[in-house]
Design a protein around this motif. Structure first.
Motif, PDB file in Angstrom:
ATOM      1  N   ALA A  18       0.838  -1.202   0.000  1.00  0.00           N
ATOM      2  CA  ALA A  18       0.000   0.000   0.000  1.00  0.00           C
ATOM      3  C   ALA A  18       0.870   1.248   0.000  1.00  0.00           C
ATOM      4  CB  ALA A  18      -0.900  -0.015   1.232  1.00  0.00           C
ATOM      5  N   GLY A  54      -8.772   3.151   2.622  1.00  0.00           N
ATOM      6  CA  GLY A  54      -8.529   3.006   1.189  1.00  0.00           C
ATOM      7  C   GLY A  54      -9.158   4.125   0.368  1.00  0.00           C
ATOM      8  N   LEU A  72      -4.219   0.937  -2.686  1.00  0.00           N
ATOM      9  CA  LEU A  72      -4.157  -0.341  -1.971  1.00  0.00           C
ATOM     10  C   LEU A  72      -4.044  -1.445  -3.016  1.00  0.00           C
ATOM     11  CD1 LEU A  72      -6.923   0.008   0.795  1.00  0.00           C
ATOM     12  CD2 LEU A  72      -4.515   0.677   0.872  1.00  0.00           C
TER      13      LEU A  72
END
Lengths: 236, 112
Positions: A18, A54, A72
């Motif tokens: 991420a 996210g 992500l």
């Protein structure tokens, strides 16, 4: 965006890590924040919230406007067992937007004829995970019914924090499985995360119906994780 | 290294942009930074544009891409980023709009 920032961002994305690209909307200057970087202060908290939810968005901080673009890794499913259920699960998962990989050391099961256009490994999960490790953005479904094949990846998925862990088998089979996992050092809290019997309770009977139930449960796990994080950030 | 991520090399605008930069092309990157109401593409979506008007990715369902590509040419030339707003509520400022009734803000910046 600078070429360097783009290369660094793409490298993180390719490695399934991420990352957030922060852009100062006033002058276009940017910086890449990786998950695990030390984040402090109000701006750091906003970054941490963005990693959890996210969600990309604009943050007003330090007297400026910053756009946080959250990247992500795309969710992925690892199915242990090249079984009948997996044959139905593979195309369904692809349609639903998941990358899926089937792992089964039994070469009679794991054949390209049974799994056309599917990433398939006719190997032990232990060996595959060395090359392609599990991560938090991976769902693991253990579908072989065989403890020799299923137990290791279940333990590994719990240790890694996979967003979904499910195992095929009746309540009786699962009780035995829990006993074996406990013996292998898995805590009750960790093994409590295993969805078993696997799949949403929709009365699924055929292998394809079980695949629907499993996929629906994986989607529920993925989305409820997101929703929980969003609710949290709204409350904060 | 093996691509683990299921990123689509042929369609992912940021991967395409990296190749275009390697080819020495001057680029602009457009990003959806805010949406209101019904917007076709989520916040964070990208469109990458070169000086010839070639583009990959999307910031709407095709409703405003033409206008963004036109702005991108200026952004590449001047090197200065700009923030564009599109929506049916804003007819005086923009002729193109989103038929779905939403509004979006698109940030266009030089890339590379």
């Amino acid at each position: 965006m600078r070429a360097e920032a783009l290369r660094a961002l793409n490298a993180e994305r390719r490695a399934r890590r991420a990352a957030i690209l922060v852009t100062d909307l006033a002058d276009g200057s940017d910086r890449l924040v990786r998950e695990g970087d030390v984040l402090s202060g109000q701006f750091g908290e906003a970054l941490q919230r963005a990693f959890r939810s996210g969600k990309s968005g604009t943050v007003e901080a330090e007297g400026g406007s910053f756009f946080l673009n959250v990247h992500l890794p795309p969710p992925r499913i690892v199915a242990i067992g090249a079984v009948h259920i997996s044959q139905a699960l593979a195309p369904m998962a692809r349609i639903a937007g998941f990358d899926i990989e089937i792992i089964d050391p039994r070469t009679a099961f794991a054949t390209p004829e049974r799994f056309p256009e599917t990433r398939l490994a006719a190997e032990w999960p232990e060996d595959v995970f060395k090359r392609r490790p599990l991560d938090a953005y991976t769902a693991l479904a253990a579908l072989t019914h065989d403890p020799k094949i299923d137990d290791f990846p279940l333990k590994a998925a719990l240790e890694t924090g996979c967003f979904y862990v499910g195992a095929l088998g009746s309540r009786k089979t699962h009780a035995k499985r829990l006993a074996r996992l406990a013996e292998a050092g898995v805590t009750d809290e960790a093994s409590g995360r295993i969805h078993a019997p696997i799949g949403l309770d929709i009365g699924a009977a055929s292998p394809a119906e079980i695949a629907v139930a499993v996929l629906a449960q994986i989607v529920a796990a993925l989305r409820s994780r997101g929703l929980a994080a969003v609710t949290e950030s709204r409350a904060a | 290294m093996e691509n683990l991520s299921a990123l689509d090399d042929r369609r992912d605008p940021l991967l395409i942009a990296e190749r275009w930069i390697k080819d020495g092309r001057a680029l602009a990157l457009a990003t959806v930074v805010e949406t209101w109401g019904s917007a076709p593409r989520p916040v964070g979506s990208h469109l990458v544009i070169d000086t010839e008007g070639n583009f990959e990715g999307s910031v709407s369902g095709g409703c405003v891409e033409g206008a963004v590509v036109a702005e991108a040419a200026d952004v590449i030339e001047t090197g200065a980023p700009r923030l564009l707003e599109f929506g049916v509520a804003d007819e005086t400022a923009w002729e193109v709009g989103l038929s779905c009734g939403g509004r979006i803000k698109v940030y266009v910046e030089p890339l590379g």
